[in-house]
Design an enzyme around this catalytic site. Structure first.
Site, mmCIF file in Angstrom:
data_model
loop_
_atom_site.group_PDB
_atom_site.id
_atom_site.type_symbol
_atom_site.label_atom_id
_atom_site.label_comp_id
_atom_site.label_asym_id
_atom_site.label_seq_id
_atom_site.Cartn_x
_atom_site.Cartn_y
_atom_site.Cartn_z
ATOM 1 N N HIS A 73 59.414 62.569 -4.233
ATOM 2 C CA HIS A 73 58.492 63.178 -5.209
ATOM 3 C C HIS A 73 57.056 62.766 -4.897
ATOM 4 O O HIS A 73 56.818 61.649 -4.418
ATOM 5 C CB HIS A 73 58.877 62.855 -6.655
ATOM 6 C CG HIS A 73 58.834 61.406 -7.036
ATOM 7 N ND1 HIS A 73 57.696 60.793 -7.513
ATOM 8 C CD2 HIS A 73 59.786 60.446 -7.019
ATOM 9 C CE1 HIS A 73 57.952 59.520 -7.783
ATOM 10 N NE2 HIS A 73 59.218 59.273 -7.475
ATOM 11 N N ASP A 75 54.443 63.098 -7.189
ATOM 12 C CA ASP A 75 53.651 62.709 -8.360
ATOM 13 C C ASP A 75 53.788 61.201 -8.580
ATOM 14 O O ASP A 75 54.713 60.570 -8.063
ATOM 15 C CB ASP A 75 54.109 63.467 -9.609
ATOM 16 C CG ASP A 75 55.555 63.164 -9.992
ATOM 17 O OD1 ASP A 75 56.414 63.123 -9.086
ATOM 18 O OD2 ASP A 75 55.826 62.942 -11.189
ATOM 19 N N ASP A 106 56.211 54.326 -4.380
ATOM 20 C CA ASP A 106 56.961 55.246 -5.244
ATOM 21 C C ASP A 106 56.100 56.459 -5.561
ATOM 22 O O ASP A 106 55.320 56.427 -6.490
ATOM 23 C CB ASP A 106 57.360 54.507 -6.524
ATOM 24 C CG ASP A 106 58.250 55.323 -7.430
ATOM 25 O OD1 ASP A 106 58.672 56.416 -7.018
ATOM 26 O OD2 ASP A 106 58.507 54.870 -8.556
ATOM 27 N N GLU A 137 58.646 64.071 -11.288
ATOM 28 C CA GLU A 137 59.691 63.059 -11.465
ATOM 29 C C GLU A 137 59.261 61.984 -12.455
ATOM 30 O O GLU A 137 60.054 61.495 -13.244
ATOM 31 C CB GLU A 137 60.026 62.419 -10.114
ATOM 32 C CG GLU A 137 61.343 61.662 -10.091
ATOM 33 C CD GLU A 137 61.218 60.200 -10.512
ATOM 34 O OE1 GLU A 137 62.241 59.561 -10.735
ATOM 35 O OE2 GLU A 137 60.075 59.705 -10.637
ATOM 36 N N GLU A 138 57.996 61.615 -12.410
ATOM 37 C CA GLU A 138 57.523 60.500 -13.239
ATOM 38 C C GLU A 138 57.362 60.869 -14.709
ATOM 39 O O GLU A 138 57.040 60.017 -15.531
ATOM 40 C CB GLU A 138 56.195 59.959 -12.685
ATOM 41 C CG GLU A 138 56.284 59.416 -11.261
ATOM 42 C CD GLU A 138 57.063 58.112 -11.131
ATOM 43 O OE1 GLU A 138 57.705 57.698 -12.111
ATOM 44 O OE2 GLU A 138 57.039 57.524 -10.030
HETATM 45 ZN ZN LIG Z 1 60.152 57.421 -7.725
#
Ligand SMILES: [Zn+2]
Length: 340
Positions: A73, A75, A106, A137-138
């Site tokens: 991801h 974001d 991340d 995702e976040e």
């Molecule tokens: Zn992640």
């Protein structure tokens, strides 16, 4: 690869809608360009209505070969208190032998790992490859299911590799084969129908933050293990880690005892974990001599593999209602649920 990672980290692609979403668009375009440069010529930005931009690109499978879907991801989480950062959150900075910056690990590292693998194997992949880089995702992937349904054909694959987990050690990669589920709920404790003066009324009635604290304190036993009946735990993993490594990795302060017992990996992977990730109560800076009528906590529960998230939520709600302190009305509102 490192300069590609640094360029991605410089884009503050915070998917929380309180932040400027133009940067999420910018990072999606940057990821699409990286994938095209790595040989996925059709890499493009896709979305469903109301969703954040995702990037999907393909390398067609040779006849008879399977297709591997590579997920990451682009974001990131908000930077939080900028003053708490040793270096600017969106300026990638090397300290020691580590690169620091929001999203450097991340999960922009995940994006760049996929890109690096494609570059390294250019022309001799031997399998079909689909890359799917999500942009929300976040914030809990609100349109993820809709996206999968809409782009079902484009995302069809025989195996999925998710580059969004941790390594076993610095320099030692790991394969994650199970993850805990995640549910969350707001618990609201009420005690009065309006705020009252603590000098006039304090004593016979406890304030809502105190009652909420007493309720929160029942969630764990004296050793810090989760004390909610009905939550399952899986078998202990076959590998364990030592306490010192965990303490160092997590930054546990000297003198603070770890919670629970048994293998560290069991506590991390196969048993439930429960915490308070948000609290609403009168702020210290603006407090007055009143007994607060209500207070709320956002509880976050990691659910062990093997337990249905709805069953875990039901167990948590039952516990909260049974432990309601001093007969205070407690409301329990589910916020999120995700399967292990
Ligand atoms: Zn992640």
């Amino acid at each position: 690869m490192r300069s590609d990672l640094e360029a991605l980290v410089r884009i503050p692609s915070v998917s929380n809608r309180e932040f400027d979403q133009a940067f999420v668009e910018q990072s999606a375009e940057a990821v699409a360009a990286l994938l095209r440069g790595a040989g996925l010529e059709d890499a493009t930005v896709l979305r469903v209505p109301g969703g954040a931009p995702a990037v999907v690109g393909h390398h067609a499978a040779p006849t008879g070969a399977p297709t591997v879907l590579l997920y990451a991801h682009h974001d990131v989480q908000p930077a939080g208190e900028v003053g708490e950062w040793q270096t600017a959150p969106f300026e990638p900075t090397v300290r020691g032998d580590r690169l620091f910056g929001r999203g450097a690990a991340d999960d922009k590292a995940g994006v760049v790992a996929h890109v690096g693998a494609l570059r390294a194997l250019a022309g001799e992949l031997g399998v079909g490859v689909t890359v799917f880089v999500e942009g929300e995702e976040e914030v809990g992937s609100p349109t993820f299911l809709e996206f999968l349904r809409t782009h079902r054909e484009a995302l069809a694959a025989d195996v999925v590799v998710v580059a969004d987990a941790t390594n076993w050690k610095v320099g030692v990669p790991g394969l994650t084969t199970s993850l805990r589920g995640l549910v969350s709920a707001v618990v609201d404790v009420a005690v009065l129908d309006h705020p009252i003066h603590s000098g006039m009324y304090g004593g016979p009635v406890l304030d809502a933050p105190t009652l909420l604290a007493r309720l929160i304190a029942t969630l764990h036993d004296d050793e810090g293990a989760v004390a909610v009946a009905g939550l399952v735990q899986g078998p202990d993993p076959v590998v364990d880690d030592d306490e010192d490594t965990f303490r160092a990795d997590a930054g546990v302060l000297d003198g603070v005892r770890l919670a629970g017992s048994g293998p560290i990996t069991a506590r991390l992977w196969t048993r439930p974990a429960l915490g308070v990730i948000g609290l609403d109560a009168p702020r210290v800076a603006t407090a007055s001599n009143t007994i607060a009528p209500r207070a709320s906590a956002l509880l976050s529960l990691r659910v062990a593999p093997g337990q249905d998230p709805d069953a875990a939520l039901a167990a948590l709600e039952r516990h909260v209602r049974e432990q309601a302190p001093f007969g205070a009305p407690v409301t329990f509102t589910t916020v999120d649920r995700g399967r292990a």
